[in-house]
Scaffold this motif. Structure first.
Motif: not given
Length: 164
Positions: A29-35, A101-106
């Motif tokens: 869920g955390y990364l879905t918002k970023a990507y 970090r992955i989320r921030d970069r995205q």
């Protein structure tokens, strides 16, 4: 095989799997918002979760070979599990930092892409339109002094016609 060794391995694997699954489901869920794309987020999250499981299970196996002898097999298991839990906490924190970090970069990349698109649209709208001219003024320190004396248009005196 010693019964305390088997109990330690069983409890350690269960703890690692539970924590890994928490990371996997929370991270998705955390990364879905970023990507913005569920499939990309799921793939990246799966890679991070697999990395977490491999590293922590490897550490668990290395700890299982440590010789801890307190004289009581139950205390031996508790000591090993305590070490595993501490290392599990460190691994969990590191994994959270990786996900952040992955989320921030995205998010940063999405902002850059959005700004580039807005710039492209602006250029398309204003293509062929001359830019507004902006008059620049010279600072006072660079200006030539202005002569403030009034200019008087003086014509030469007309001589009377004497006929000669």
């Amino acid at each position: 095989m010693d019964q305390s060794y088997a109990v330690f391995l069983l409890l350690g694997v269960v703890l690692v799997v539970i924590d890994g699954q928490l990371i996997y489901f929370s991270g998705r869920g955390y990364l879905t918002k970023a990507y913005g794309n569920a499939e990309s987020a799921r793939s990246m999250n799966r890679l991070v979760a697999v990395l977490f499981h491999l590293v922590v299970l490897g550490v668990l196996l290395l700890i299982s070979t440590m010789d801890i002898d307190t004289g009581d097999p139950v205390k031996d298991v508790v000591w090993r599990l305590g070490i595993v839990l501490l290392l599990l906490a460190v691994a969990h924190g590191a994994t959270m930092a990786i996900l952040a970090r992955i989320r921030d970069r995205q998010i940063q990349q999405a902002m850059v892409d959005e700004m580039a698109e807005e710039h492209r649209q602006f250029d398309e709208r204003h293509q062929g339109i001359p830019e507004a001219r902006v008059e620049t003024r010279t600072p006072r320190s660079f200006r030539k002094p202005v002569d403030t004396t009034p200019e008087v248009d003086v014509e030469p005196p007309v001589k009377p016609y004497s006929g000669r």
